[in-house]
Write an enzyme that holds these catalytic residues in place. Structure first.
Site, short mmCIF file in Angstrom:
data_model
loop_
_atom_site.label_atom_id
_atom_site.label_comp_id
_atom_site.label_asym_id
_atom_site.label_seq_id
_atom_site.Cartn_x
_atom_site.Cartn_y
_atom_site.Cartn_z
N ASN A 10 18.51 5.04 16.06
CA ASN A 10 18.46 6.33 16.78
C ASN A 10 17.56 6.46 17.60
OD1 ASN A 10 18.26 9.10 18.13
ND2 ASN A 10 19.96 9.01 16.54
N ASP B 36 18.23 10.95 6.88
CA ASP B 36 19.77 11.80 6.84
C ASP B 36 19.90 12.87 7.55
OD1 ASP B 36 22.41 10.22 6.75
OD2 ASP B 36 22.91 12.21 6.28
N GLY C 58 20.70 15.13 20.76
CA GLY C 58 22.22 15.43 19.51
C GLY C 58 22.32 16.80 19.89
N ARG D 136 12.82 18.16 9.50
CA ARG D 136 12.34 17.05 9.88
C ARG D 136 10.65 17.07 9.25
NH1 ARG D 136 15.14 14.86 13.50
NH2 ARG D 136 17.07 14.31 12.79
P1 IMP Z 1 22.21 10.36 11.17
O1 IMP Z 1 21.25 11.10 10.08
O2 IMP Z 1 22.27 9.29 11.29
O3 IMP Z 1 23.47 10.05 10.50
O4 IMP Z 1 22.62 10.93 11.90
C1 IMP Z 1 22.82 12.85 11.85
C2 IMP Z 1 22.89 13.06 13.62
O5 IMP Z 1 22.19 14.42 13.59
C3 IMP Z 1 22.23 12.57 14.91
O6 IMP Z 1 23.01 11.60 15.34
C4 IMP Z 1 22.30 14.11 15.17
O7 IMP Z 1 23.99 14.25 16.05
C5 IMP Z 1 22.04 15.12 14.34
N1 IMP Z 1 20.86 15.31 14.19
C6 IMP Z 1 20.64 15.29 13.12
N2 IMP Z 1 19.00 16.01 13.71
C7 IMP Z 1 18.73 15.77 14.40
C8 IMP Z 1 17.98 16.72 15.79
O8 IMP Z 1 17.28 17.13 15.14
N3 IMP Z 1 18.76 17.22 16.96
C9 IMP Z 1 19.92 17.61 17.41
N4 IMP Z 1 21.16 16.61 16.46
C10 IMP Z 1 20.26 16.60 14.98
#
Ligand code: IMP
Length: 211
Positions: A15, A74, A161, A196
């Site tokens: 990502n 995650d 996101g 984070r």
């Molecule tokens: P994964 O951890 O790869 O399953 O993805 C987590 C998803 O949560 C991301 O694609 C975003 O859509 C969302 N996400 C996680 N952290 C943030 C952030 O700091 N801002 C906005 N969206 C987030």
């Protein structure tokens, strides 16, 4: 006793938004890094039921595929009135086209269906689980969270996101209206606001040394 990370780490993400933030967080510690995407490593299936389990799946798979310590995150947005959704499904709600506009619309539609209009009814939080995994099987795990409100309409074009939908408590602006330093800058320059950043502060204390 926590194990310290000393040289190269592979960042277990494909990502670009997360990769950028994770690189910015690692920068003051002078740890060289490559991403799983840059190394052509596959994305493991996230079969866990919690953020922590999914972070571990990604970090362990990447450490064993690369033979190098790996760092995984995650994370997701948890909306109280939606029984915690999208939660661990936050990326999936945006679909294969990564359409976060559509994912935010879906949250709004469901909140309206449930009659959630006031800020109190629209409580939400972001969670980040971080995992450092070494090829010999050692792992270190940390979690951070930031509480706020799911606003409507979404505001701001910074970040990634669900950022435009989320206004953290104590601020007038959404994450989408904040620059990188405000959202996830670490002390002393920033205040470690994002989920984070909060998880990373714990990780840095346990496993990193400032360059
Ligand atoms: P994964 O951890 O790869 O399953 O993805 C987590 C998803 O949560 C991301 O694609 C975003 O859509 C969302 N996400 C996680 N952290 C943030 C952030 O700091 N801002 C906005 N969206 C987030």
């Amino acid at each position: 006793m926590s194990r310290r990370l000393t040289s190269l780490v592979v960042i277990a993400t494909h990502n670009p938004g997360k990769l950028k933030e994770m690189r910015e967080l690692l920068a003051p510690y002078g740890i060289a890094n490559q991403s799983a995407g840059e190394l052509g490593l596959p994305e493991p299936e996230e079969t866990g039921k919690t953020f922590a389990t999914n972070a571990r799946i990604k970090a362990v798979a990447t450490a064993s595929a690369s033979g190098t310590p790996a760092f995984a995150d995650d994370s997701g947005l948890v909306v109280d009135a939606l029984d915690g959704e999208p939660g661990i499904h936050s990326a999936r709600w945006a679909g294969p086209d990564k359409d976060f506009r559509a994912a935010m619309n879906r949250i709004q539609t469901l909140l309206i269906e449930r009659g959630a209009k006031t800020p109190e009814q629209r409580r939400a939080h972001f969670v980040a689980a971080l995992c450092l995994a070494w090829p010999d099987g050692h792992i270190e795990e940390f979690e951070g969270r930031v509480d706020g409100v799911a606003v409507w309409p979404p505001r701001g074009d910074k970040g990634f996101g669900y950022d435009p939908l989320f206004r953290p408590d104590g601020f007038d602006r959404t994450f989408g209206e904040m620059n990188a330093l405000e959202k996830h800058g670490l002390p002393p320059q920033g205040q470690g606001l994002s989920h984070r950043a909060r998880a990373f502060i714990k990780l840095a204390e346990a496993c990193l040394t400032r360059a």
